[in-house]
Write a protein that holds these residues in place. Structure first.
Motif, short mmCIF file in Angstrom:
data_model
loop_
_atom_site.label_atom_id
_atom_site.label_comp_id
_atom_site.label_asym_id
_atom_site.label_seq_id
_atom_site.Cartn_x
_atom_site.Cartn_y
_atom_site.Cartn_z
N GLU A 1 38.88 60.41 69.85
CA GLU A 1 39.92 61.07 70.62
C GLU A 1 39.42 61.46 72.01
O GLU A 1 40.21 61.58 72.94
CB GLU A 1 40.40 62.33 69.89
CG GLU A 1 41.15 62.03 68.61
CD GLU A 1 41.53 63.30 67.89
OE1 GLU A 1 41.63 64.35 68.55
OE2 GLU A 1 41.71 63.25 66.68
N LEU A 2 38.13 61.70 72.19
CA LEU A 2 37.58 62.16 73.44
C LEU A 2 37.21 61.02 74.39
O LEU A 2 36.86 61.27 75.53
CB LEU A 2 36.33 63.01 73.19
CG LEU A 2 36.57 64.30 72.40
CD1 LEU A 2 35.25 65.00 72.14
CD2 LEU A 2 37.53 65.21 73.15
N ARG A 3 37.28 59.82 73.95
CA ARG A 3 36.90 58.68 74.78
C ARG A 3 38.02 58.31 75.74
O ARG A 3 39.20 58.38 75.41
CB ARG A 3 36.55 57.49 73.90
CG ARG A 3 35.36 57.78 73.00
CD ARG A 3 34.89 56.53 72.41
NE ARG A 3 34.05 55.89 73.42
CZ ARG A 3 32.88 55.36 73.17
NH1 ARG A 3 32.42 55.38 71.96
NH2 ARG A 3 32.18 54.81 74.10
N TYR A 4 37.63 57.90 76.92
CA TYR A 4 38.59 57.45 77.93
C TYR A 4 39.03 56.03 77.61
O TYR A 4 38.21 55.13 77.50
CB TYR A 4 37.92 57.51 79.31
CG TYR A 4 38.74 56.89 80.40
CD1 TYR A 4 39.91 57.49 80.83
CD2 TYR A 4 38.34 55.72 81.01
CE1 TYR A 4 40.66 56.93 81.83
CE2 TYR A 4 39.08 55.16 82.02
CZ TYR A 4 40.24 55.77 82.42
OH TYR A 4 40.99 55.21 83.42
N ASP A 5 40.32 55.86 77.44
CA ASP A 5 40.88 54.54 77.15
C ASP A 5 41.78 54.14 78.31
O ASP A 5 42.94 54.56 78.39
CB ASP A 5 41.67 54.58 75.85
CG ASP A 5 42.26 53.23 75.49
OD1 ASP A 5 41.81 52.20 76.06
OD2 ASP A 5 43.17 53.20 74.64
N PRO A 6 41.26 53.34 79.26
CA PRO A 6 42.05 53.00 80.44
C PRO A 6 43.36 52.27 80.12
O PRO A 6 44.34 52.44 80.83
CB PRO A 6 41.11 52.14 81.27
CG PRO A 6 40.02 51.71 80.37
CD PRO A 6 39.95 52.71 79.27
N ALA A 7 43.39 51.50 79.07
CA ALA A 7 44.61 50.77 78.72
C ALA A 7 45.74 51.72 78.35
O ALA A 7 46.91 51.40 78.52
CB ALA A 7 44.34 49.80 77.57
N THR A 8 45.41 52.91 77.90
CA THR A 8 46.41 53.91 77.54
C THR A 8 46.80 54.78 78.72
O THR A 8 47.97 55.08 78.93
CB THR A 8 45.85 54.82 76.41
OG1 THR A 8 45.49 54.00 75.31
CG2 THR A 8 46.88 55.83 75.98
N ILE A 9 45.83 55.18 79.53
CA ILE A 9 46.05 56.17 80.58
C ILE A 9 46.47 55.56 81.91
O ILE A 9 47.37 56.07 82.59
CB ILE A 9 44.78 57.01 80.75
CG1 ILE A 9 44.52 57.78 79.47
CG2 ILE A 9 44.90 57.95 81.93
CD1 ILE A 9 43.19 58.46 79.40
N GLU A 10 45.85 54.49 82.33
CA GLU A 10 46.08 53.93 83.66
C GLU A 10 47.52 53.49 83.94
O GLU A 10 48.01 53.71 85.05
CB GLU A 10 45.11 52.79 83.94
CG GLU A 10 43.66 53.24 84.04
CD GLU A 10 43.43 54.23 85.19
OE1 GLU A 10 44.06 54.09 86.25
OE2 GLU A 10 42.63 55.14 85.01
N PRO A 11 48.23 52.85 83.01
CA PRO A 11 49.60 52.43 83.32
C PRO A 11 50.50 53.60 83.76
O PRO A 11 51.33 53.45 84.65
CB PRO A 11 50.10 51.81 82.02
CG PRO A 11 48.87 51.32 81.35
CD PRO A 11 47.81 52.35 81.70
#
Length: 77
Positions: free
Chosen positions: A6-16
């Protein structure tokens, strides 16, 4: 404590989300036009980076740049 996943940065989720925001409001990060008549300035500030333990030197260094930038903006208002 939360699961490590849960604490990891997931660019595919956040960036859009943020890309859509930037496209929707082009003035959000736009600079002043070159012919605006305002004097140009910049505050040279290093970005924080993970180089070890935080200490009071970090606070001092970043606070100076923040104060200079805020004072410049206040003086222009």
């Amino acid at each position: 404590m939360a699961d490590d996943k849960e604490l990891r940065y997931d660019p595919a989720t956040i960036e859009p989300k943020w890309q859509q925001r930037w496209v929707a409001d082009s003035a959000l990060y736009a600079a002043e036009p070159a012919n605006c008549g305002k004097p140009k300035y910049y505050v040279l500030e290093m970005l924080p980076y993970p180089s070890g333990q935080l200490h009071m030197g970090h606070v001092r260094n970043y606070s100076i740049g923040d104060a200079l930038g805020a004072a410049h903006v206040d003086a222009r208002l």
